[in-house]
Design an enzyme around this catalytic site. Structure first.
Site, PDB file in Angstrom:
ATOM      1  NE  ARG A 137      -4.048  -2.025   2.131  1.00 36.58           N
ATOM      2  CZ  ARG A 137      -5.055  -2.184   1.269  1.00 36.58           C
ATOM      3  NH1 ARG A 137      -5.245  -1.311   0.316  1.00 36.58           N
ATOM      4  NH2 ARG A 137      -5.868  -3.223   1.388  1.00 36.58           N
ATOM      5  N   GLY A 182      -6.658  -0.307  -7.031  1.00 36.75           N
ATOM      6  CA  GLY A 182      -7.973   0.214  -6.667  1.00 36.75           C
ATOM      7  C   GLY A 182      -7.946   1.740  -6.580  1.00 36.75           C
ATOM      8  N   GLY A 237      -6.918   3.932  -4.295  1.00 36.53           N
ATOM      9  CA  GLY A 237      -5.667   4.585  -3.879  1.00 36.53           C
ATOM     10  C   GLY A 237      -4.669   4.622  -5.026  1.00 36.53           C
ATOM     11  CB  THR A 238      -3.712   2.015  -7.485  1.00 37.32           C
ATOM     12  OG1 THR A 238      -3.428   1.111  -6.432  1.00 37.32           O
ATOM     13  CG2 THR A 238      -2.715   1.844  -8.612  1.00 37.32           C
ATOM     14  CG  ASP A 298     -13.072  -3.120  -1.358  1.00 41.66           C
ATOM     15  OD1 ASP A 298     -13.238  -4.241  -0.858  1.00 41.66           O
ATOM     16  OD2 ASP A 298     -12.153  -2.340  -1.011  1.00 41.66           O
ATOM     17  N   GLY A 352     -15.245  -4.872   1.921  1.00 48.82           N
ATOM     18  CA  GLY A 352     -15.824  -3.884   0.994  1.00 48.82           C
ATOM     19  C   GLY A 352     -15.338  -2.483   1.284  1.00 48.82           C
ATOM     20  CG  HIS A 353     -12.152   0.578   2.265  1.00 51.37           C
ATOM     21  ND1 HIS A 353     -11.885   1.750   1.592  1.00 51.37           N
ATOM     22  CD2 HIS A 353     -11.482   0.647   3.426  1.00 51.37           C
ATOM     23  CE1 HIS A 353     -11.080   2.494   2.333  1.00 51.37           C
ATOM     24  NE2 HIS A 353     -10.819   1.844   3.454  1.00 51.37           N
ATOM     25  CD  GLU A 376     -13.922  -4.122   5.354  1.00 52.45           C
ATOM     26  OE1 GLU A 376     -13.212  -4.695   6.198  1.00 52.45           O
ATOM     27  OE2 GLU A 376     -13.524  -3.852   4.207  1.00 52.45           O
ATOM     28  CB  VAL A 379     -11.294 -16.532   3.429  1.00 51.24           C
ATOM     29  CG1 VAL A 379     -12.704 -16.038   3.646  1.00 51.24           C
ATOM     30  CG2 VAL A 379     -11.324 -17.894   2.784  1.00 51.24           C
TER      31      VAL A 379
HETATM   32  O1  F6P Z   1      -9.522  -3.070  -0.658  1.00 53.87           O
HETATM   33  C1  F6P Z   1      -9.634  -4.425  -0.467  1.00 53.87           C
HETATM   34  C2  F6P Z   1      -9.754  -4.751   0.987  1.00 53.87           C
HETATM   35  O2  F6P Z   1      -9.812  -6.153   1.104  1.00 53.87           O
HETATM   36  C3  F6P Z   1     -10.944  -4.121   1.706  1.00 53.87           C
HETATM   37  O3  F6P Z   1     -12.135  -4.804   1.470  1.00 53.87           O
HETATM   38  C4  F6P Z   1     -10.489  -4.169   3.127  1.00 53.87           C
HETATM   39  O4  F6P Z   1     -11.083  -3.151   3.882  1.00 53.87           O
HETATM   40  C5  F6P Z   1      -9.006  -3.958   3.027  1.00 53.87           C
HETATM   41  O5  F6P Z   1      -8.634  -4.293   1.703  1.00 53.87           O
HETATM   42  C6  F6P Z   1      -8.173  -4.760   3.982  1.00 53.87           C
HETATM   43  O6  F6P Z   1      -6.864  -4.359   3.836  1.00 53.87           O
HETATM   44  P1  F6P Z   1      -5.593  -5.138   4.392  1.00 53.87           P
HETATM   45  O7  F6P Z   1      -5.439  -6.380   3.564  1.00 53.87           O
HETATM   46  O8  F6P Z   1      -4.483  -4.187   4.169  1.00 53.87           O
HETATM   47  O9  F6P Z   1      -5.881  -5.457   5.809  1.00 53.87           O
END
Ligand code: F6P
Length: 376
Positions: A74, A110, A112-113, A135, A178-179, A230, A298
């Protein structure tokens, strides 16, 4: 001379990344006289010049592989942790690009990219992006690759949870990734027949959820499945966050902005545990024994679904074609049945959220799904 193209994958991984790399690479090598250099672990690899040569051999046999053969992170070029400090490493990224005499850089990622790629475009690099994420929240494209696979995994989980919830007369809350967007919870909830679906775009009231569960009990159904994104929030949490966002927007001084951002960060940090609280509240209010299942990573692992393999391959090959025509500066997206370039300026910093009146929401309501809001 062959065009030299750099490729990197950035942000959280998802199924379909290798299929997309293969799509760009195979089309570029065999049809468009290109050669490829991969950068490892996202923008980190670009800044630190960590490369991987992507020839035919590397691109073979990866269509069905999950994850990304390039690795990901990231990291952001303009805010990178180096030796315990956050530094702007944009110049180092530009140096690497120039040292390799790249004609363009393909960034698979996604939201951010897309923002990071736009910054590099503004710094003078020829960038093109592809939209990936489970997401499905990237603006400017109908769908992102990775989503369909995660949808299948989350749906199967809900299906499996049904039988155990029924056997025990329990409420089972299933937390779905799903962020800040509700696409994955909404669609898997609909596909798996969840009784209650909670998404960030529709703030919920626990009492409404409890009443829906009691209603089911009165109809002789003593189990319920609650599919929760989430990022889902109560009405109160949602107004808190809107207040914080307004505070950030209104801040004129750098310090004020940083303070508002810090408050937002703390809110989201604490919000991570909200499904535990929700499960406990449901049990307390309804009297039904309740359990929480967090699907977690998963949903991001394993082989891509056929739909994602096809989408990633289409976007990848369209990207190679677009580069061969001398273009750059866009995200290659899917609109209807077409792949179309969308300027990064139009999409960077925007999130595609679920419209509250989306046909899928309406359809779910019509089959009796409760969203925890006033509409029930
Ligand atoms: O952006 C994809 C995602 O899986 C989101 O659904 C989730 O909130 C986040 O990444 C989890 O990020 P990390 O793998 O850095 O914990």
């Amino acid at each position: 001379m062959a065009k030299h193209i750099g490729i990197l994958t950035s942000g959280g991984d998802c199924p379909g990344l290798n299929a997309a790399i293969r799509g760009v690479g195979k089309a570029g090598l065999s049809r468009f006289d290109m050669r490829f250099t991969g950068f490892r672990n996202g923008f980190y690899g670009l800044v630190h010049d960590r490369t991987l040569k992507l020839g035919n051999e590397m691109l073979s046999g990866i269509l069905t592989d999950g994850g990304t053969l390039l690795g990901t992170s990231r990291d952001k070029p303009h805010k990178m942790r180096i030796g315990g400090k956050t530094k702007d490493m944009t110049d180092a990224a530009i140096d690497t690009y120039q040292r390799h005499h790249l004609d363009a850089l393909v960034c698979l990622g996604g939201g951010g990219t897309q923002k990071n790629a736009l910054r590099l475009k503004e710094a003078g690099l020829n960038v093109v992006t592809l939209p990936k994420t489970i997401d499905n929240d990237v603006a400017g494209t109908d769908v992102t690759f990775g989503f369909d696979t995660a949808l299948g995994i989350a749906t199967e989980a809900i299906d499996r949870i049904h039988s155990t919830a029924t056997s025990h007369n329990r409420v089972i809350v299933v937390e779905i990734m799903g962020h800040r967007a509700g696409w994955l919870a909404l669609e898997s909830g609909l596909a798996g027949g969840a009784d209650i679906v909670l998404i960030p775009e529709i703030p919920y009231d626990v009492e409404v959820i409890a009443e829906a569960i009691r209603d089911r009990g009165r109809a002789g159904k003593h189990f319920s499945i609650v599919a929760v994104a989430e990022g889902a929030m109560t009405v109160d949490q949602s107004s808190t966050i809107h207040g914080l966002l307004l505070e950030k927007e209104a801040a004129t001084e750098k310090e004020e902005k940083a303070e508002a951002s810090e408050k937002l960060r703390q809110f989201h940090d604490q919000h991570v545990r909200h499904t535990q609280d929700l499960t406990a509240k449901i049990e307390a209010v309804t009297g039904y024994e309740s359990r929480l299942t967090i699907l977690g990573h998963v949903q991001r692992g394993g082989t891509p679904s056929p739909v994602d393999r096809v989408l990633a391959t289409r976007l990848g090959t369209a990207c190679a074609q677009y580069l061969a025509e001398g273009n750059h500066g866009d995200m290659i997206s899917l609109r209807g049945s077409e792949t179309v370039p969308v300027p990064l300026e139009e999409i960077a910093g925007k999130k595609k959220l679920v419209p509250v009146d989306h046909p899928l929401v309406e359809s779910a309501r019509l089959v009796g799904t409760c969203f925890g809001d006033a509409a029930g």
